[in-house]
Design a protein around this motif. Structure first.
Motif, PDB file in Angstrom:
ATOM      1  N   SER A  63       0.825  -1.219   0.000  1.00  0.00           N
ATOM      2  CA  SER A  63       0.000   0.000   0.000  1.00  0.00           C
ATOM      3  C   SER A  63       0.855   1.263   0.000  1.00  0.00           C
ATOM      4  CB  SER A  63      -0.943   0.002   1.212  1.00  0.00           C
ATOM      5  OG  SER A  63      -0.216   0.069   2.421  1.00  0.00           O
ATOM      6  N   GLU A  64       2.044   1.186  -0.609  1.00  0.00           N
ATOM      7  CA  GLU A  64       2.953   2.334  -0.609  1.00  0.00           C
ATOM      8  C   GLU A  64       2.331   3.574  -1.239  1.00  0.00           C
ATOM      9  OE1 GLU A  64       6.083   2.366   0.661  1.00  0.00           O
ATOM     10  OE2 GLU A  64       5.799   0.335   1.392  1.00  0.00           O
ATOM     11  N   LEU A  72      -7.921  -6.715  -1.771  1.00  0.00           N
ATOM     12  CA  LEU A  72      -7.917  -6.268  -0.380  1.00  0.00           C
ATOM     13  C   LEU A  72      -8.733  -4.990  -0.249  1.00  0.00           C
ATOM     14  CD1 LEU A  72      -4.125  -6.837   0.257  1.00  0.00           C
ATOM     15  CD2 LEU A  72      -5.931  -7.883   1.627  1.00  0.00           C
ATOM     16  N   TYR A  73      -9.593  -4.941   0.754  1.00  0.00           N
ATOM     17  CA  TYR A  73     -10.346  -3.739   1.053  1.00  0.00           C
ATOM     18  C   TYR A  73      -9.772  -3.093   2.310  1.00  0.00           C
ATOM     19  CZ  TYR A  73     -13.988  -4.740  -2.383  1.00  0.00           C
ATOM     20  OH  TYR A  73     -14.671  -4.954  -3.554  1.00  0.00           O
ATOM     21  N   ARG A 131     -10.085  -0.295  -2.606  1.00  0.00           N
ATOM     22  CA  ARG A 131      -9.773  -1.676  -3.012  1.00  0.00           C
ATOM     23  C   ARG A 131      -8.346  -1.697  -3.544  1.00  0.00           C
ATOM     24  NH1 ARG A 131     -14.236  -3.008  -5.620  1.00  0.00           N
ATOM     25  NH2 ARG A 131     -13.587  -1.936  -7.519  1.00  0.00           N
ATOM     26  N   LEU A 132      -7.588  -2.680  -3.110  1.00  0.00           N
ATOM     27  CA  LEU A 132      -6.159  -2.770  -3.424  1.00  0.00           C
ATOM     28  C   LEU A 132      -5.860  -4.095  -4.101  1.00  0.00           C
ATOM     29  CD1 LEU A 132      -3.053  -2.148  -3.029  1.00  0.00           C
ATOM     30  CD2 LEU A 132      -3.327  -3.008  -0.693  1.00  0.00           C
ATOM     31  N   ARG A 134      -2.001  -1.547  -7.129  1.00  0.00           N
ATOM     32  CA  ARG A 134      -2.951  -0.547  -7.641  1.00  0.00           C
ATOM     33  C   ARG A 134      -4.073  -0.349  -6.629  1.00  0.00           C
ATOM     34  NH1 ARG A 134      -7.730  -0.804 -10.596  1.00  0.00           N
ATOM     35  NH2 ARG A 134      -8.186   1.054 -11.852  1.00  0.00           N
ATOM     36  N   ILE A 135      -4.397   0.934  -6.349  1.00  0.00           N
ATOM     37  CA  ILE A 135      -5.429   1.282  -5.368  1.00  0.00           C
ATOM     38  C   ILE A 135      -6.552   2.028  -6.070  1.00  0.00           C
ATOM     39  CG2 ILE A 135      -5.945   2.641  -3.310  1.00  0.00           C
ATOM     40  CD1 ILE A 135      -3.044   2.174  -2.427  1.00  0.00           C
ATOM     41  N   GLU A 136      -7.778   1.605  -5.795  1.00  0.00           N
ATOM     42  CA  GLU A 136      -8.963   2.235  -6.367  1.00  0.00           C
ATOM     43  C   GLU A 136      -9.895   2.657  -5.234  1.00  0.00           C
ATOM     44  OE1 GLU A 136     -12.868   0.942  -9.062  1.00  0.00           O
ATOM     45  OE2 GLU A 136     -11.367  -0.540  -8.468  1.00  0.00           O
TER      46      GLU A 136
END
Length: 678
Positions: A301-302, A318-319, A332-333, A339-341
């Motif tokens: 989660s950088e 992953l949430y 969401r990861l 990538r993070i959304e």
């Protein structure tokens, strides 16, 4: 006759109109604020997404307790109803995997938290556990046939014999009771409460968060050296194999590692980590992944510059939840790409308390707003289109309430600071208003533009008298990124004071504030900052110091969490006495003249009460108006309605006197309401 009848009809019509006109709005009293039903904790959505369980808290003055009950909302019909009722609180609801049971903890038997289960369609709750020391946390097994829970081991016979002979005493830092993992069989527990089977036996491991493997054969857990706050940095990850109760380390590195979650295929474990970085208090809490068989953890989660609060791992990824300034969102990861959304919307949403259905297609959460109390919402995914399930804000319909908005300004060193400005509903920018600053604790707390302050500081009552109120998200606050949180390392009090005073100056420059009628208040770190403002400056007409630090040396040697001070100041008082003097309100007492109310819990271990007595005596020695009020039997927070009533009234009276020039009542002999006739 006709004329008389017409007049009579008109008079009756006018009377009915007058009778149905709503009563004029007024600010809520302290008792009315305390008695509002409010959400506490998060949501628990059922596996199939039909029901959402949530907790409602309300003051019960008769038994002097904030009583928490479990409520259910049916997402298909919108019906809401209490599932638990009565005098004892219930908490921590969790659904069985098949959705047939809702488990919860309660101290309704012998005042020790035990596990209970109840059907979602009601009926009597069934007691499942009979732990000698009480249940701490728990989780259902994937097949629903077992429940794992943590509990302290019972005192040994030798300890009981010692107490019987010598009375009770404690050898500090040598006799802490570490929590262990236990399991119980559901079928047996439904027949009769069970003590459970102890699974871990290691006095050097205090078990905290844990998670079952998808096949139910193993449990991943985090554990530290002891339950003492000074060992926060020692938590690592371990794997328990239930077939033989063997335990092996999985992640061992500096700093805390916690909150494990298995991947759906059972091959990896995600967890929350500082990734070995120290000092850790101001660093971002990241999400990391490690193979179940072991290896080097990988931070995923950088790209997210804030604390990432892990919610769960589904087939979609992953949430996690996280702050973006004062807003709260769900993300969401993709653990493979990083990538993070962002899942939630709109930008100003303040979501929290998130839970996911078993398939990850439905999500429940809580959210307040500037115009509403926290409410429960549900939405399908991936399209975020929430539906509100609760209507708690209806309780406030008859109350006059202030307006809340976000403002920004530049601090002394050019840093941008954000705060919540509370305005009277009839705010006139052409007038100069009194100003009260309310400073949050933490320092990694945050103030948000949410409706109604119901504890500690009754802001709407002051706004009703024409005051502005400013809540400052000073450097160190959460939501603004790691670099911002690190700005008060070795700069506590000093930089924080810049941020509060510059906010005052900003409002004065707008022509909105009477600079001679400004006060400050806060609890914990907010109490410390208010003490600093009241000693290091003479800008304030009065301050209130709630559970605040007056001297960092006194704090360091007495607190249950000395590592906090080392993280922020960099050394102990012997190694660097100057940083302790420079950042302590006690270092500026020679010039102090600000009237100061000090409030403190008698049994506070986090900010020991020596800080309060030290500040009171030093101010009295210099003839500064000062009052110290000690709330008996309380620790760091005020957790019962009657004391909360007193604490709020004491603050109301203090600032009503020094800011609005009302008479100051005698705190030792206050005027009391007449007893109500039965």
């Amino acid at each position: 006759m006709k004329t008389h009848a017409l007049l009579l009809a008109l008079s009756l019509f006018a009377g009915s109109v007058l009778a149905t006109e709503p009563a004029p709005r007024r600010p809520a009293s302290i008792d009315e604020l305390l008695q509002l039903k409010t959400l506490v904790g998060g949501t628990q959505i059922s596996p199939d997404g039909r029901y959402v369980a949530y907790l409602i808290s309300q003051a019960d003055f008769k038994q002097d307790a904030f009583v928490t009950s479990i409520w259910l909302a049916d997402t298909t019909t919108g019906r809401q109803f209490p599932l638990t009722q009565g005098g004892k609180s219930a908490g921590n609801p969790q659904w069985s995997p098949d959705g047939r049971w809702l488990a919860f903890t309660s101290g309704r038997v012998d005042d020790k938290d035990q596990l209970f289960a109840i059907r979602p369609d009601g009926g009597e709750a069934v007691q499942l556990s009979k732990s000698e020391t009480g249940v701490r946390g728990y989780a259902w097994s994937p097949d629903g046939q077992q429940i794992a829970f943590t509990a302290n081991e019972a005192p040994s016979q030798a300890a009981k014999d010692r107490k019987a002979h010598f009375a009770d005493y404690e050898v500090v830092r040598k006799e802490t009771q570490a929590a262990q993992l236990w399991t119980l069989n559901l079928a047996e527990a439904l027949a009769a409460p069970q003590a459970g089977q102890q699974r871990t036996r290691n006095a050097q491991l205090h078990v905290e968060g844990f998670n079952w493997s998808p096949d139910g054969g193993r449990i991943a857990f985090s554990a530290g050296a002891s339950p003492e706050a000074r060992h926060l940095a020692t938590t690592d990850l371990y794997l328990l194999t239930l077939s033989d109760n063997s335990v092996r380390p999985l992640v061992v590195q500096p700093g805390p590692d916690s909150n494990p979650h298995w991947s759906p295929d059972g091959r990896q474990i995600a967890f929350v980590s500082l990734m070995g970085r120290t000092p850790f208090f101001t660093r971002n809490q990241r999400i990391a992944v490690v193979p179940v068989e072991g290896g080097t953890p990988r931070s995923v989660s950088e790209a997210f510059d804030e604390h990432a609060a892990l919610i769960g791992w589904t087939a979609d990824g992953l949430y996690f939840g996280g702050l973006q300034r004062t807003n709260g969102h769900v993300f969401r990861l993709d653990p493979a790409s990083g990538r993070i959304e962002r899942v939630s919307a709109p930008d100003a949403l303040m979501a929290g308390g998130v839970s996911l259905s078993r398939d990850g297609r439905r999500l429940a959460y809580t959210a307040p707003s500037p115009h509403s109390l926290a409410e429960v919402f549900v939405t399908d995914l991936p399209r975020f289109a929430p539906h509100q399930l609760t209507q708690l804000t209806e309780q406030t319909r008859g109350f006059w309430m202030a307006r809340r908005e976000l403002i920004r300004w530049k601090s002394k060193d050019g840093t941008e600071i954000e705060g919540v400005l509370i305005k009277p509903a009839d705010f006139d920018p052409q007038k100069k208003h009194p100003l009260l600053t309310i400073v949050h604790g933490g320092p990694t707390g945050i103030d948000r533009p949410t409706l109604l302050d119901m504890r500690y500081y009754p802001s709407d009552l002051w706004a009703a008298r024409g005051a502005l109120l400013l809540k400052v998200n000073y450097r160190g606050s959460a939501g603004y990124g790691e670099a911002f949180r690190r700005l008060n390392e070795r700069n506590l009090g000093i930089g924080d004071a810049w941020d509060v005073v510059s906010g005052v100056d900003h409002l004065v420059a707008l022509g909105w504030v009477d600079k001679d009628r400004v006060g400050s208040m806060g609890w914990s770190q907010g109490g410390y900052i208010s003490a600093f403002l009241g000693t290091a400056t003479n800008r304030f007409a009065a301050v209130s110091v709630g559970a605040g630090i007056s001297d960092w040396s006194t704090y360091y040697y007495n607190t249950d969490i000395p590592q906090f001070t080392l993280n922020y100041l960099g050394a102990d008082p012997v190694a660097d006495p100057e940083i302790y003097r420079k950042t302590s309100p006690s270092g500026y007492l020679k010039g102090a003249r600000t009237p100061t109310l000090i409030q403190h819990g008698e049994l506070d271990k986090r900010v020991p009460i020596a800080n309060a007595y030290q500040l009171r005596q030093a101010l009295e020695d210099r003839n500064v108006p000062v009052e110290l009020i000690v709330y008996k039997s309380f620790g760091h927070g005020i957790t019962k309605p009657k004391a909360a009533r007193a604490q709020m009234q004491h603050n109301l009276d203090w600032f009503n006197h020094w800011i609005f020039k009302d008479p100051l009542p005698d705190y030792a002999a206050p005027e009391l309401p007449k007893p109500k006739k039965e």
